[in-house]
Design a protein around this motif. Structure first.
Motif, mmCIF file in Angstrom:
data_model
loop_
_atom_site.group_PDB
_atom_site.id
_atom_site.type_symbol
_atom_site.label_atom_id
_atom_site.label_comp_id
_atom_site.label_asym_id
_atom_site.label_seq_id
_atom_site.Cartn_x
_atom_site.Cartn_y
_atom_site.Cartn_z
ATOM 1 N N GLU A 19 0.798 -1.258 0.035
ATOM 2 C CA GLU A 19 0.094 -0.107 -0.077
ATOM 3 C C GLU A 19 0.945 1.107 0.082
ATOM 4 O OE1 GLU A 19 -2.038 3.496 1.240
ATOM 5 O OE2 GLU A 19 -0.395 2.475 2.572
ATOM 6 N N ARG A 20 0.501 2.210 -1.165
ATOM 7 C CA ARG A 20 1.306 3.386 -1.227
ATOM 8 C C ARG A 20 0.361 4.385 -1.745
ATOM 9 N NH1 ARG A 20 6.878 6.010 -1.428
ATOM 10 N NH2 ARG A 20 6.045 8.117 -1.374
ATOM 11 N N GLY A 21 0.078 5.559 -1.008
ATOM 12 C CA GLY A 21 -0.732 6.382 -1.361
ATOM 13 C C GLY A 21 -2.115 6.105 -1.450
ATOM 14 N N ALA A 121 -10.952 14.030 0.625
ATOM 15 C CA ALA A 121 -10.064 13.389 -0.473
ATOM 16 C C ALA A 121 -8.806 14.058 -0.850
ATOM 17 C CB ALA A 121 -10.869 13.246 -1.870
ATOM 18 N N LEU A 122 -8.514 15.282 -0.382
ATOM 19 C CA LEU A 122 -7.349 15.865 -0.515
ATOM 20 C C LEU A 122 -6.131 15.392 -0.115
ATOM 21 C CD1 LEU A 122 -8.530 19.734 -0.130
ATOM 22 C CD2 LEU A 122 -7.851 18.570 -2.263
ATOM 23 N N PRO A 123 -5.999 14.901 1.270
ATOM 24 C CA PRO A 123 -4.885 14.180 1.605
ATOM 25 C C PRO A 123 -4.451 13.012 1.006
ATOM 26 C CG PRO A 123 -6.477 14.977 3.620
ATOM 27 C CD PRO A 123 -7.132 15.104 2.197
ATOM 28 N N ILE A 124 -5.666 12.244 0.474
ATOM 29 C CA ILE A 124 -5.356 11.048 -0.253
ATOM 30 C C ILE A 124 -4.806 11.110 -1.688
ATOM 31 C CG2 ILE A 124 -6.264 9.046 -1.155
ATOM 32 C CD1 ILE A 124 -8.717 9.383 0.849
ATOM 33 N N LEU A 125 -5.358 12.251 -2.271
ATOM 34 C CA LEU A 125 -4.751 12.681 -3.528
ATOM 35 C C LEU A 125 -3.491 13.249 -3.412
ATOM 36 C CD1 LEU A 125 -7.847 14.495 -4.987
ATOM 37 C CD2 LEU A 125 -7.131 12.189 -5.388
ATOM 38 N N ALA A 126 -3.024 13.877 -2.384
ATOM 39 C CA ALA A 126 -1.641 14.549 -2.064
ATOM 40 C C ALA A 126 -0.770 13.174 -1.975
ATOM 41 C CB ALA A 126 -1.662 15.297 -0.758
ATOM 42 N N ASP A 190 -12.579 5.293 -1.238
ATOM 43 C CA ASP A 190 -12.665 6.022 -2.495
ATOM 44 C C ASP A 190 -11.673 7.090 -2.543
ATOM 45 O OD1 ASP A 190 -13.325 7.302 -4.817
ATOM 46 O OD2 ASP A 190 -15.481 7.247 -4.623
ATOM 47 N N PRO A 191 -10.643 7.274 -3.407
ATOM 48 C CA PRO A 191 -9.811 8.317 -3.334
ATOM 49 C C PRO A 191 -10.441 9.526 -3.792
ATOM 50 C CG PRO A 191 -8.863 6.502 -4.511
ATOM 51 C CD PRO A 191 -10.226 6.137 -4.426
ATOM 52 N N TYR A 192 -11.444 9.709 -4.311
ATOM 53 C CA TYR A 192 -11.923 10.679 -5.007
ATOM 54 C C TYR A 192 -12.996 11.434 -4.015
ATOM 55 C CZ TYR A 192 -9.849 9.728 -9.253
ATOM 56 O OH TYR A 192 -9.033 9.367 -10.283
ATOM 57 N N THR A 193 -13.427 10.758 -2.858
ATOM 58 C CA THR A 193 -14.352 11.417 -1.959
ATOM 59 C C THR A 193 -13.796 11.172 -0.589
ATOM 60 O OG1 THR A 193 -15.608 9.395 -1.529
ATOM 61 C CG2 THR A 193 -16.356 10.742 -3.161
ATOM 62 N N GLY A 194 -12.819 10.374 -0.173
ATOM 63 C CA GLY A 194 -12.394 9.875 1.060
ATOM 64 C C GLY A 194 -13.323 9.055 1.748
ATOM 65 N N ARG A 195 -14.264 8.513 1.268
ATOM 66 C CA ARG A 195 -15.355 7.949 2.202
ATOM 67 C C ARG A 195 -14.822 6.363 2.077
ATOM 68 N NH1 ARG A 195 -21.132 10.177 -0.293
ATOM 69 N NH2 ARG A 195 -20.915 12.040 1.058
ATOM 70 N N THR A 196 -15.157 5.994 3.551
ATOM 71 C CA THR A 196 -14.435 4.315 3.708
ATOM 72 C C THR A 196 -15.722 3.680 3.538
ATOM 73 O OG1 THR A 196 -14.453 4.803 6.042
ATOM 74 C CG2 THR A 196 -12.418 5.250 4.604
ATOM 75 N N GLY A 197 -15.331 2.056 3.608
ATOM 76 C CA GLY A 197 -16.408 1.053 3.494
ATOM 77 C C GLY A 197 -16.464 0.722 2.140
ATOM 78 N N PRO A 198 -17.239 -0.317 2.086
ATOM 79 C CA PRO A 198 -17.502 -1.125 0.893
ATOM 80 C C PRO A 198 -18.297 -0.003 -0.273
ATOM 81 C CG PRO A 198 -17.672 -2.702 2.266
ATOM 82 C CD PRO A 198 -17.778 -1.473 3.022
ATOM 83 N N ARG A 199 -17.816 0.161 -1.587
ATOM 84 C CA ARG A 199 -18.475 1.075 -2.330
ATOM 85 C C ARG A 199 -17.770 1.061 -3.662
ATOM 86 N NH1 ARG A 199 -19.194 5.367 -0.094
ATOM 87 N NH2 ARG A 199 -19.012 4.734 2.088
#
Length: 253
Positions: A19-21, A121-126, A190-199
């Motif tokens: 796992e990276r980014g 999502a911003l920290p994930i995208l960074a 979801d990297p584009y929303t930052g939401r977690t859990g199955p989706r």
């Protein structure tokens, strides 16, 4: 505080999550084959070497590289694997062109508004950018993955055709272990929303959301006990059927 440093996690016997980014690749080590599923971001490379070293192997020992799909964040190490080790990735024919041009992908909604609508999502995208997301090179892939045609490695790997996120997206079922690697057909982050859990992944990176939701039902039919997504943590609570139920209840952002 969550630890977002790049890491290697043993998620099942002989299965390593790299796992990276916020992006996952998986190394599968079995008596009958050493397989890399997806190639993550370019700077995932040290994690790959770390996982291989833990089992006394090297990159040159990998027998096959299978891609769930051709987006930039899943082909990041491909050019180096080809150039240095002549390991050509395999992909479904529907994503052959996308692997060559991994930034030219269809999506239902404009990407630009998402970080403003979903600031989580911003920290994930960074972190994705730090992992090399902006410097991925397209490569040639062999379009030899056929839905339902078991690949005779690691106890049998069955491609599950799950279009919608991309034209040729395939999940991979480890038939002997009941483990399903879902790529981006189903994620727990979801990297584009930052939401977690199955989706399902947001429309910002999904070509056809209705088809993506239908593909979730195909995943459910595998009855896999352990779900390993392209983004986010492994899911085991109720297996793939519970993950699909939850994901479909969310729809697509």
């Amino acid at each position: 505080m969550a630890d977002h440093r790049p890491r290697v996690t043993t998620v099942a016997d002989g299965v390593f999550q790299l796992e990276r980014g916020g992006v996952n690749a998986y190394l599968i080590a079995a008596d009958d084959g050493l397989v890399l599923i997806d190639a993550g971001l370019p700077r995932t490379w040290p994690l790959l070497e770390q996982a291989l070293a833990s089992i006394g192997a090297r990159v040159s020992d990998i027998d096959a590289l299978l891609l769930t799909h051709g987006h930039f964040d899943h082909v990041g190490m491909c050019d180096r694997l080809i150039d240095e080790h002549h390991l050509v990735p395999r992909v479904h024919v529907g994503d052959e062109a996308l692997v060559r041009h991994p930034y030219r992908y269809a999506h239902e909604s404009a990407r630009f508004p998402y970080p403003f609508r979903y600031p989580g999502a911003l920290p994930i995208l960074a972190r994705m950018v730090a992992g090399g997301a902006l410097g991925v090179k397209g490569v040639r892939a062999e379009p030899t993955i056929v839905a339902g045609e078991t690949i005779p490695l690691a106890g049998g790997i069955r491609p599950i055709f799950t279009p919608g996120h991309t034209d040729g997206h395939c999940a991979f079922l480890l038939e002997r272990e009941g483990i399903l690697l879902t790529g981006d057909a189903l994620v727990t982050l979801d990297p584009y929303t930052g939401r977690t859990g199955p989706r399902a992944v947001a429309r910002a990176a999904t070509a056809r959301s209705e088809e993506a939701l239908a593909s979730l039902l195909v995943l459910g039919e595998t009855d896999a006990r352990l779900v390993l997504p392209g983004h986010g943590e492994a899911w085991e609570d109720g297996g793939i059927r519970s993950a699909v139920t939850i994901a479909r209840s969310h729809g697509v952002d």
